[in-house]
Design a protein around this motif. Structure first.
Motif, PDB file in Angstrom:
ATOM      1  N   GLN A  53       0.830  -1.209   0.000  1.00 29.56           N
ATOM      2  CA  GLN A  53       0.000   0.000   0.000  1.00 29.56           C
ATOM      3  C   GLN A  53       0.863   1.257   0.000  1.00 29.56           C
ATOM      4  O   GLN A  53       0.582   2.213  -0.717  1.00 29.56           O
ATOM      5  N   GLN A 122      -7.303   2.645  -0.577  1.00 26.86           N
ATOM      6  CA  GLN A 122      -7.076   1.247  -0.222  1.00 26.86           C
ATOM      7  C   GLN A 122      -6.842   0.412  -1.473  1.00 26.86           C
ATOM      8  O   GLN A 122      -7.380   0.700  -2.536  1.00 26.86           O
ATOM      9  N   TRP A 140      -2.988  -8.424  -4.603  1.00 28.30           N
ATOM     10  CA  TRP A 140      -3.589  -7.168  -5.042  1.00 28.30           C
ATOM     11  C   TRP A 140      -3.999  -7.357  -6.496  1.00 28.30           C
ATOM     12  O   TRP A 140      -3.184  -7.748  -7.339  1.00 28.30           O
ATOM     13  N   CYS A 144      -7.415   0.064  -7.066  1.00 22.69           N
ATOM     14  CA  CYS A 144      -7.317   0.918  -5.873  1.00 22.69           C
ATOM     15  C   CYS A 144      -8.630   1.671  -5.739  1.00 22.69           C
ATOM     16  O   CYS A 144      -9.201   2.114  -6.735  1.00 22.69           O
TER      17      CYS A 144
END
Length: 181
Positions: A53, A122, A140, A144
């Motif tokens: 992140q 996030q 991921w 986002c």
């Protein structure tokens, strides 16, 4: 004198972001990273997710800020209409994301504004199952979510960072051929 236009630096950041997205699923599988929605999280999950992140957030902010400076500097040499047309042509028929709430036209320029002014950010993770050895892992997925407000109006978007980076590259390549840097 105007700001320097860092086409090479932005191209490098966009290239690395796309590589990060493309390799993240395999990395997470090999490292057995799991965020723990049905089972206990993997031992290093919190550190892994926080590191990812931090990296993505900082790269997006740097790219967005430099991109906006480039656009504003280029407006001395190119008309606003030409920059808007270039923005739309680089998006083409592909979507760079989804407006989840609010009244937002998700152009490259506006996506950069949202990245810069977001009050919440996030990464969106997905779970998958490895075949050999058999285990759950989380990665991921390249999306986002950003949210914030403009005046009294709240907004929230989900940005497909890979598609966004492709469109940004297109814009920068065309821009570089039309301005003195």
């Amino acid at each position: 004198m105007t700001h320097s236009l860092d086409f090479v630096g932005l191209n490098k950041k966009l290239f690395l972001l796309r590589h990060l997205i493309a390799g993240n699923k395999e990395f997470s599988r090999r490292e057995q990273q799991y965020q723990g929605t049905q089972a206990e999280p993997s031992e290093g999950w919190d550190q892994h997710a926080a590191r990812l992140q931090y990296m993505v957030s900082n790269d997006l902010i740097e790219i967005a800020a430099k991109f906006r400076v480039m656009q504003d500097t280029a407006s001395i040499q190119l008309s606003s209409a030409s920059l808007r047309e270039l923005d739309h042509s680089c998006l083409g028929k592909r979507s760079i994301g989804t407006v989840l709430s609010g009244d937002v036209e998700l152009t490259l320029r506006e996506s950069c504004n949202k990245i810069i002014h977001a009050s919440k950010f996030q990464l969106i993770f997905q779970n998958a199952r490895s075949a050999v050895p058999r285990h759950l892992y989380s990665y991921w997925n390249g999306i986002c979510q950003f949210s914030g407000s403009q005046g009294k109006n709240n907004w929230r978007i989900a940005l497909d960072v890979y598609r966004w980076a492709d469109a940004m590259d297109c814009f920068l390549e065309e821009l570089a051929g039309n301005v003195d840097s």
